[in-house]
Design an enzyme around this catalytic site. Structure first.
Site, PDB file in Angstrom:
ATOM      1  N   ASP A  70      14.043  10.396 -10.005  1.00 34.18           N
ATOM      2  CA  ASP A  70      14.995  10.058  -8.954  1.00 34.18           C
ATOM      3  C   ASP A  70      15.743  11.346  -8.605  1.00 34.18           C
ATOM      4  O   ASP A  70      16.453  11.907  -9.460  1.00 34.18           O
ATOM      5  CB  ASP A  70      15.949   8.966  -9.468  1.00 34.18           C
ATOM      6  CG  ASP A  70      16.944   8.516  -8.403  1.00 34.18           C
ATOM      7  OD1 ASP A  70      17.266   9.321  -7.509  1.00 34.18           O
ATOM      8  OD2 ASP A  70      17.431   7.376  -8.503  1.00 34.18           O
ATOM      9  N   TYR A  87      21.012  10.419   2.490  1.00 37.76           N
ATOM     10  CA  TYR A  87      22.366  10.344   3.037  1.00 37.76           C
ATOM     11  C   TYR A  87      23.394  11.171   2.264  1.00 37.76           C
ATOM     12  O   TYR A  87      24.544  11.231   2.645  1.00 37.76           O
ATOM     13  CB  TYR A  87      22.846   8.883   3.148  1.00 37.76           C
ATOM     14  CG  TYR A  87      22.606   8.037   1.911  1.00 37.76           C
ATOM     15  CD1 TYR A  87      23.399   8.169   0.784  1.00 37.76           C
ATOM     16  CD2 TYR A  87      21.578   7.113   1.885  1.00 37.76           C
ATOM     17  CE1 TYR A  87      23.176   7.397  -0.340  1.00 37.76           C
ATOM     18  CE2 TYR A  87      21.349   6.323   0.775  1.00 37.76           C
ATOM     19  CZ  TYR A  87      22.143   6.469  -0.349  1.00 37.76           C
ATOM     20  OH  TYR A  87      21.911   5.720  -1.448  1.00 37.76           O
ATOM     21  N   LYS A  88      22.941  11.831   1.173  1.00 40.24           N
ATOM     22  CA  LYS A  88      23.875  12.675   0.424  1.00 40.24           C
ATOM     23  C   LYS A  88      23.782  14.108   0.962  1.00 40.24           C
ATOM     24  O   LYS A  88      24.352  14.419   2.001  1.00 40.24           O
ATOM     25  CB  LYS A  88      23.537  12.606  -1.068  1.00 40.24           C
ATOM     26  CG  LYS A  88      23.660  11.205  -1.675  1.00 40.24           C
ATOM     27  CD  LYS A  88      23.301  11.232  -3.139  1.00 40.24           C
ATOM     28  CE  LYS A  88      23.167   9.838  -3.731  1.00 40.24           C
ATOM     29  NZ  LYS A  88      24.428   9.116  -3.817  1.00 40.24           N
ATOM     30  N   PHE A 135      21.412   5.500 -12.851  1.00 37.04           N
ATOM     31  CA  PHE A 135      22.102   4.763 -11.795  1.00 37.04           C
ATOM     32  C   PHE A 135      21.670   3.286 -11.850  1.00 37.04           C
ATOM     33  O   PHE A 135      20.511   2.987 -12.126  1.00 37.04           O
ATOM     34  CB  PHE A 135      21.732   5.386 -10.441  1.00 37.04           C
ATOM     35  CG  PHE A 135      22.543   4.870  -9.295  1.00 37.04           C
ATOM     36  CD1 PHE A 135      23.838   5.309  -9.087  1.00 37.04           C
ATOM     37  CD2 PHE A 135      22.013   3.929  -8.431  1.00 37.04           C
ATOM     38  CE1 PHE A 135      24.590   4.826  -8.026  1.00 37.04           C
ATOM     39  CE2 PHE A 135      22.754   3.442  -7.370  1.00 37.04           C
ATOM     40  CZ  PHE A 135      24.058   3.894  -7.170  1.00 37.04           C
ATOM     41  N   ARG A 151      34.839  11.879  -9.316  1.00 38.04           N
ATOM     42  CA  ARG A 151      33.693  12.738  -9.025  1.00 38.04           C
ATOM     43  C   ARG A 151      34.035  13.682  -7.898  1.00 38.04           C
ATOM     44  O   ARG A 151      34.443  13.259  -6.823  1.00 38.04           O
ATOM     45  CB  ARG A 151      32.492  11.885  -8.616  1.00 38.04           C
ATOM     46  CG  ARG A 151      31.456  11.795  -9.674  1.00 38.04           C
ATOM     47  CD  ARG A 151      30.204  11.094  -9.263  1.00 38.04           C
ATOM     48  NE  ARG A 151      30.155  10.533  -7.932  1.00 38.04           N
ATOM     49  CZ  ARG A 151      29.062   9.980  -7.412  1.00 38.04           C
ATOM     50  NH1 ARG A 151      27.964   9.934  -8.118  1.00 38.04           N
ATOM     51  NH2 ARG A 151      29.059   9.462  -6.217  1.00 38.04           N
TER      52      ARG A 151
HETATM   53  C1  LIG Z   1      20.632   8.267  -8.593  1.00 39.93           C
HETATM   54  C2  LIG Z   1      20.693   7.270  -7.499  1.00 39.93           C
HETATM   55  N1  LIG Z   1      19.637   6.475  -7.246  1.00 39.93           N
HETATM   56  C3  LIG Z   1      19.670   5.564  -6.238  1.00 39.93           C
HETATM   57  C4  LIG Z   1      20.792   5.422  -5.451  1.00 39.93           C
HETATM   58  C5  LIG Z   1      20.934   4.420  -4.336  1.00 39.93           C
HETATM   59  O1  LIG Z   1      19.815   3.795  -3.898  1.00 39.93           O
HETATM   60  P1  LIG Z   1      19.800   3.232  -2.390  1.00 39.93           P
HETATM   61  O2  LIG Z   1      19.629   4.421  -1.508  1.00 39.93           O
HETATM   62  O3  LIG Z   1      18.673   2.291  -2.377  1.00 39.93           O
HETATM   63  O4  LIG Z   1      21.110   2.562  -2.147  1.00 39.93           O
HETATM   64  C6  LIG Z   1      21.901   6.243  -5.668  1.00 39.93           C
HETATM   65  C7  LIG Z   1      23.095   6.103  -4.809  1.00 39.93           C
HETATM   66  O5  LIG Z   1      24.082   6.733  -4.920  1.00 39.93           O
HETATM   67  C8  LIG Z   1      21.851   7.177  -6.719  1.00 39.93           C
HETATM   68  O6  LIG Z   1      22.894   7.948  -6.963  1.00 39.93           O
END
Ligand SMILES: Cc1ncc(COP(=O)(O)O)c(C=O)c1O
Length: 417
Positions: A213, A238-239, A136, A387
């Site tokens: 991650d 938030y997911k 990402f 997606r």
């Molecule tokens: C794999 C991954 N890492 C990080 C993030 C986003 O980071 P943040 O919560 O700081 O916006 C996302 C957002 O969709 C993501 O899919």
């Protein structure tokens, strides 16, 4: 192939969806979510989970009773400990991690920054950080920023999108110079699941640390961070944890590293005694040190409701439903969409798949806006990926069919337009 679907085929798919929904042991939990009638099919719970009804009540109650009633006293009555208390709950419910190693704070981006810096600084004799081009953007951007700041060298893996980052990819780049390997457990675009235990072992054999991650796995896949000897992990809430837009993230630091890891954003809330208002920063002991500023108490509230729901359902059942949903989505895509020239960009093997599948077609960018207008909400990922995110506790099989049927209709309408 003509791309025509017969009435019998659709009827059979609808009967399958009805049977799967009827047999779904978690089906009743869908009522726990707010589901506005104009949303025909929500296929983006892997981007922003739906709110729970309980959250609506909890937020109102919080304003009235805790914030409104207790005012500043709330800090002494639990808010102060919320980052680690909620971290422990999240760890127990979803991470397979013992207490004292997880904190809720900041955003994923900020926590990645803190942990990449901390890991790099913990081993100043090693100068290389391993990253992959498929990760990402925020992960890659933060790694680039820290590399520039600390004079580190980035070693890039260029994974085959079909397999994601493999054990061999990692083995080929790690060595005596590696300080940290930063990877996503579930690839944000394809949904490919990396072999977390085996890759973690390979990183350790090279004497390096690994930072996973978990944004696309937490709350959807079973995790065993302690058992797998993961060093560091981050993820968003938030997911699949339904924390709402901008909800805080979490970080895990294995207890064995607590003495040797020091994060760079030294704030008063991560100090040993915040209200001593001391002259010098003395880090708090343990995971609390990861906190920098005032904890986002309001943003944590919805996560509590989702953790309670996941706790009631159990992560094994959640993962089982996730696999069933993505398998059914593939079944529908095979029948309705692949004959129209749509390509599958996610693994067919359920063990290698997260809770979303990605479908590629050159018309998907334009189709997405049309789908949103129809109340069918997937998301688009360039260059041409749709997606289909299937949040296990809030999605029905009938919803999957309704959504993918609309995708077919929009593609067909585009052809004849
Ligand atoms: C794999 C991954 N890492 C990080 C993030 C986003 O980071 P943040 O919560 O700081 O916006 C996302 C957002 O969709 C993501 O899919």
């Amino acid at each position: 192939m003509t791309g025509q679907t017969t009435f019998d085929e659709l009827d059979e798919l609808a009967r399958r969806a009805a049977a799967l929904d009827a047999a779904d042991p978690l089906a009743a939990h869908r009522d726990a979510f707010l589901t506005p009638p104009e949303v025909v099919s929500y296929l983006d719970g892997n981007s922003l989970g739906r709110p729970l009804r309980a959250t609506r009540e909890r937020l109102a109650r919080f304003v009235e009773e805790e914030w409104g009633g207790r005012l500043i006293r709330g800090w002494d009555e639990g808010w102060m400990d919320a980052p680690t208390e909620l971290g422990d709950l999240l760890a127990r419910t979803t991470l397979g991690a013992a207490p004292g190693q997880t904190v809720v704070a900041d955003s994923t981006t900020v926590l990645i920054y803190k942990l990449v810096r901390a890991a790099a600084d913990a081993r100043p004799d090693r100068r290389e950080v391993v990253v992959d081009t498929g990760n990402f953007p925020t992960d890659r951007f933060v790694a680039e920023g820290v590399a520039a700041e600390r004079g580190l060298v980035l070693r890039w893996i260029e994974p085959d999108p079909a397999t994601g980052v493999t054990v061999d990819d990692v083995r080929a780049v790690v060595g005596p110079e590696t300080t940290l390997v930063l990877l996503s457990h579930v690839a944000y675009r394809s949904g490919v699941v990396a072999d977390l235990p085996a890759i973690t072992d390979v990183v350790h054999e090279a004497g390096a640390l690994v930072l996973w991650d978990l944004c696309h796995s937490v709350g959807a896949l079973e995790l065993a961070l302690d058992e797998d000897l993961v060093d560091l992990a981050v993820g968003c809430t938030y997911k699949y944890l339904n924390g709402g837009p901008g909800a805080p993230a979490f970080a895990y630091v294995a207890e064995r590293l607590h003495g040797s890891i020091r994060q760079p954003i030294q704030g008063w809330m991560g100090a040993a005694d915040p209200f001593a208002m001391g002259e010098r920063y003395e880090p708090a002991r343990g995971i609390r040190q990861l906190v920098s500023g005032t904890p986002p108490i309001v943003g944590m509230l919805p996560v509590r409701d989702m953790l309670a729901l996941i706790g009631a359902a159990g992560m094994p059942a959640v993962r089982e439903k996730s696999v069933a949903l993505t398998s059914y989505a593939l079944e529908v895509a095979d029948r309705l969409l692949l004959p129209l020239g749509v390509r599958l960009a996610s693994p067919r093997d359920p063990a290698r798949r997260g809770s979303h599948i990605t479908l590629d077609h050159p018309d998907f960018r334009a189709a997405t806006a049309d789908l949103w207008r129809r109340g069918v909400i997937p998301d688009f990922r360039p260059p041409d990926g749709l997606r289909i995110g299937l949040s296990p506790l809030s999605t029905s099989f009938a919803e999957v069919l309704a959504g993918l049927t609309a995708v077919r209709d929009v593609l067909c309408a585009g052809r004849t337009a």
